[in-house]
Design a protein around this motif. Sequence first.
Motif, PDB file in Angstrom:
ATOM      1  N   ALA A   3      45.915  65.636  62.934  1.00 28.05           N
ATOM      2  CA  ALA A   3      46.281  64.880  64.142  1.00 28.05           C
ATOM      3  C   ALA A   3      46.394  63.400  63.800  1.00 28.05           C
ATOM      4  O   ALA A   3      45.684  62.906  62.924  1.00 28.05           O
ATOM      5  CB  ALA A   3      45.204  65.093  65.192  1.00 28.05           C
ATOM      6  N   SER A   4      47.306  62.675  64.508  1.00 29.02           N
ATOM      7  CA  SER A   4      47.421  61.234  64.258  1.00 29.02           C
ATOM      8  C   SER A   4      46.144  60.551  64.731  1.00 29.02           C
ATOM      9  O   SER A   4      45.588  60.944  65.754  1.00 29.02           O
ATOM     10  CB  SER A   4      48.568  60.618  65.024  1.00 29.02           C
ATOM     11  N   LYS A   6      43.787  57.848  66.605  1.00 25.38           N
ATOM     12  CA  LYS A   6      43.962  57.148  67.897  1.00 25.38           C
ATOM     13  C   LYS A   6      42.866  56.115  68.044  1.00 25.38           C
ATOM     14  O   LYS A   6      41.720  56.360  67.663  1.00 25.38           O
ATOM     15  CB  LYS A   6      43.869  58.141  69.059  1.00 25.38           C
ATOM     16  N   ALA A   9      39.296  56.803  70.430  1.00 29.09           N
ATOM     17  CA  ALA A   9      39.473  58.242  70.647  1.00 29.09           C
ATOM     18  C   ALA A   9      38.329  58.850  71.450  1.00 29.09           C
ATOM     19  O   ALA A   9      38.547  59.746  72.268  1.00 29.09           O
ATOM     20  CB  ALA A   9      39.604  58.935  69.295  1.00 29.09           C
ATOM     21  N   SER A  65      50.037  55.413  86.133  1.00 25.06           N
ATOM     22  CA  SER A  65      50.597  55.433  84.767  1.00 25.06           C
ATOM     23  C   SER A  65      49.643  54.755  83.781  1.00 25.06           C
ATOM     24  O   SER A  65      49.555  55.159  82.622  1.00 25.06           O
ATOM     25  CB  SER A  65      51.988  54.791  84.737  1.00 25.06           C
ATOM     26  N   ASP A  68      47.286  57.418  82.887  1.00 21.58           N
ATOM     27  CA  ASP A  68      47.913  58.448  82.043  1.00 21.58           C
ATOM     28  C   ASP A  68      48.105  57.932  80.611  1.00 21.58           C
ATOM     29  O   ASP A  68      47.866  58.650  79.638  1.00 21.58           O
ATOM     30  CB  ASP A  68      49.269  58.863  82.628  1.00 21.58           C
ATOM     31  N   PHE A  69      48.532  56.670  80.496  1.00 26.36           N
ATOM     32  CA  PHE A  69      48.738  56.111  79.146  1.00 26.36           C
ATOM     33  C   PHE A  69      47.406  55.964  78.414  1.00 26.36           C
ATOM     34  O   PHE A  69      47.340  56.135  77.203  1.00 26.36           O
ATOM     35  CB  PHE A  69      49.453  54.753  79.220  1.00 26.36           C
ATOM     36  N   ALA A  71      44.907  57.982  78.811  1.00 22.22           N
ATOM     37  CA  ALA A  71      44.540  59.348  78.412  1.00 22.22           C
ATOM     38  C   ALA A  71      45.214  59.731  77.093  1.00 22.22           C
ATOM     39  O   ALA A  71      44.605  60.398  76.260  1.00 22.22           O
ATOM     40  CB  ALA A  71      44.915  60.335  79.515  1.00 22.22           C
ATOM     41  N   GLU A  72      46.446  59.266  76.900  1.00 19.06           N
ATOM     42  CA  GLU A  72      47.103  59.602  75.627  1.00 19.06           C
ATOM     43  C   GLU A  72      46.896  58.505  74.576  1.00 19.06           C
ATOM     44  O   GLU A  72      47.401  58.599  73.467  1.00 19.06           O
ATOM     45  CB  GLU A  72      48.590  59.908  75.834  1.00 19.06           C
ATOM     46  N   ARG A  73      46.179  57.468  74.928  1.00 18.65           N
ATOM     47  CA  ARG A  73      45.828  56.349  74.020  1.00 18.65           C
ATOM     48  C   ARG A  73      47.079  55.640  73.476  1.00 18.65           C
ATOM     49  O   ARG A  73      47.093  55.182  72.345  1.00 18.65           O
ATOM     50  CB  ARG A  73      44.968  56.839  72.839  1.00 18.65           C
ATOM     51  N   SER A  74      48.108  55.532  74.309  1.00 13.87           N
ATOM     52  CA  SER A  74      49.324  54.837  73.859  1.00 13.87           C
ATOM     53  C   SER A  74      49.417  53.425  74.422  1.00 13.87           C
ATOM     54  O   SER A  74      50.222  52.617  73.929  1.00 13.87           O
ATOM     55  CB  SER A  74      50.567  55.633  74.263  1.00 13.87           C
ATOM     56  N   ASP A  98      49.583  51.702  67.478  1.00 10.30           N
ATOM     57  CA  ASP A  98      49.844  52.528  66.300  1.00 10.30           C
ATOM     58  C   ASP A  98      48.625  52.454  65.386  1.00 10.30           C
ATOM     59  O   ASP A  98      48.426  51.472  64.674  1.00 10.30           O
ATOM     60  CB  ASP A  98      51.104  52.019  65.590  1.00 10.30           C
TER      61      ASP A  98
END
Length: 195
Positions: A3-4, A6, A9, A65, A68-69, A71-74, A98
């Motif tokens: 997995a990438s 994060k 995490a 949003s 949600d972002f 939650a995906e750690r973006s 990144d």
Amino acid sequence: MTASPKFLADATSLPVLETERLRIRPVTMADTDDLFAVFSSPRVMRYWSSPAMRERAEAIAYIQSIFDFFAERSLFQWGIAQRSDDRLIGTCTLFALDATHRRCEIGYALHDAHWRRGIMREVLTRLFDFAFDDLRIHRIEADVDPRNDASMGLLESLGFRREGYLRERWFVNDEIQYAVFLGLLAADWRARRSS
Ligand SMILES: CC(C)(COP(=O)(O)OP(=O)(O)OC[C@H]1O[C@@H](n2cnc3c(N)ncnc32)[C@H](O)[C@@H]1OP(=O)(O)O)[C@@H](O)C(=O)NCCC(=O)NCCS
């Protein structure tokens, strides 16, 4: 396949970052009206990558949003609040996170009633300490409209260097906008901090 990596995490929420005058804290749905006041202002949004909000419902969707972002750690977006009343007066964001290359972009917006009091410089100083020391980011990038004197002045006063000029990068409110790319390296930030 591995997995990438994060950032944060294992965290359940963004940490609260304190400064002398401010709390840089997670945004909640209770901030809807205050966030709408910031993002519906044509003055604040003049050089933003999307038009000013028109409806309160857009602020609710925007906050969802943000959750949600996270939650995906973006994308990590904090609310900026004064310590005196904890009301949201702006936001600051690390996005395009990144963790492989240890870089991200920065974004920020402040209600215009608070401009030019050194608020965003105080916020970003704390945020960059967190990004470089705790997240161990190597490089923070910014994409700014060359006409945005306040944002260019803020970033250059914090040590960002101009690295590129991108023609016709954005199309907002029927206007084509150019972009200046700037970068700040961890090594530059540390050298600046210790000098
Ligand atoms: C950019 C913005 C966040 C600046 O916030 P701020 O809290 O008013 O900035 P500060 O008071 O911390 O200013 C720090 C430095 O930035 C520069 N600066 C700030 N506003 C400026 C302006 N209007 N013109 C020129 N330089 C400016 C100055 O170097 C200033 O230091 P000084 O006051 O000692 O001269 C605010 O103007 C804003 O929210 N703008 C709209 C949203 C936006 O454009 N976001 C960025 C998109 S890339």
